[in-house]
Design an enzyme around this catalytic site. Sequence first.
Site, mmCIF file in Angstrom:
data_model
loop_
_atom_site.group_PDB
_atom_site.id
_atom_site.type_symbol
_atom_site.label_atom_id
_atom_site.label_comp_id
_atom_site.label_asym_id
_atom_site.label_seq_id
_atom_site.Cartn_x
_atom_site.Cartn_y
_atom_site.Cartn_z
ATOM 1 C CG ASP A 176 39.454 -50.011 -76.133
ATOM 2 O OD1 ASP A 176 38.705 -49.844 -75.155
ATOM 3 O OD2 ASP A 176 40.523 -49.399 -76.302
ATOM 4 C CG MET A 177 34.492 -47.085 -77.389
ATOM 5 S SD MET A 177 33.023 -46.411 -76.578
ATOM 6 C CE MET A 177 33.052 -44.712 -77.188
ATOM 7 C CG ASP A 178 38.336 -43.821 -73.962
ATOM 8 O OD1 ASP A 178 38.251 -42.628 -74.275
ATOM 9 O OD2 ASP A 178 37.429 -44.454 -73.395
ATOM 10 C CB THR A 221 33.972 -49.255 -74.197
ATOM 11 O OG1 THR A 221 34.603 -48.165 -73.521
ATOM 12 C CG2 THR A 221 32.485 -49.222 -73.899
ATOM 13 N N GLY A 222 35.492 -49.995 -71.596
ATOM 14 C CA GLY A 222 35.449 -49.831 -70.151
ATOM 15 C C GLY A 222 34.466 -48.761 -69.728
ATOM 16 C CG ASP A 248 44.442 -48.840 -75.959
ATOM 17 O OD1 ASP A 248 43.280 -49.230 -75.706
ATOM 18 O OD2 ASP A 248 44.959 -47.866 -75.383
#
Length: 242
Positions: A9-11, A43-44, A193
């Site tokens: 995931d990124m953020d 990622t979203g 997260d």
Amino acid sequence: MDIKLIALDMDGTLLNSEQAVSDFNREKIAQALAKDVHVVLSTGRWLSSCYPYAESLNLSSYLITCNGGEIWTVDKELRERHLLNPERVQMMWELADDMGINTWMVSTDKIWYGNGPDHFSDHEWLKYGCDSHDTEKLDTIVKELSYYDDLELTNSLPTNIEVNPKGVSKASALQHVCDEIGITMENVMAAGDSLNDIKMIQEAGIGVAMGNAQEAIKNVADYVTDTNNQHGVGQAIEKFVL
């Protein structure tokens, strides 16, 4: 565990609070790549907002965007796409607008912040999102949308709701990528997260929750690493891959 793919995931995960990849995370990703381990951003975000990071990290595999709504190669070849019903998107936009909640929507041609098009049917819709610090309003929207069995509800923060077509998730996209590569989910380490990460964390061979993750994510993870501001991704790669 023979980890052959790292899904990130990124953020709140790969990126720190300054929206940057730390030198330590960058170093550990480079070391994993040198061992012929695939590193996939899951990622979203939509393609244009995550591709520069993939490029800067010298990634050479796949990109999972819009919570699994699309799968791309790093050469920007579209491999899979899942779209929302335009009538559903219009309904969700009107619901949030009536409640005074901020919205964003991702179509294949642009990102819509706050406003919507004159004709929703003129566009192809990948993802819908809304956010508010009023938890009662968010709960009301979740309740309303739960009556529609063609929608997949998650979040990327405790203050938002994200919607994809039913069955679309980072986990389902990762399974497709694994099939393409010729590995299984047992060969995957996934880190995240938020609720849009929960299925890939549960289904991966090693599911990693960030130290700053929502409690539900920590509860299902195999391991809780440090926070995104303390190089938690790099620490997990060092522990399980290198």
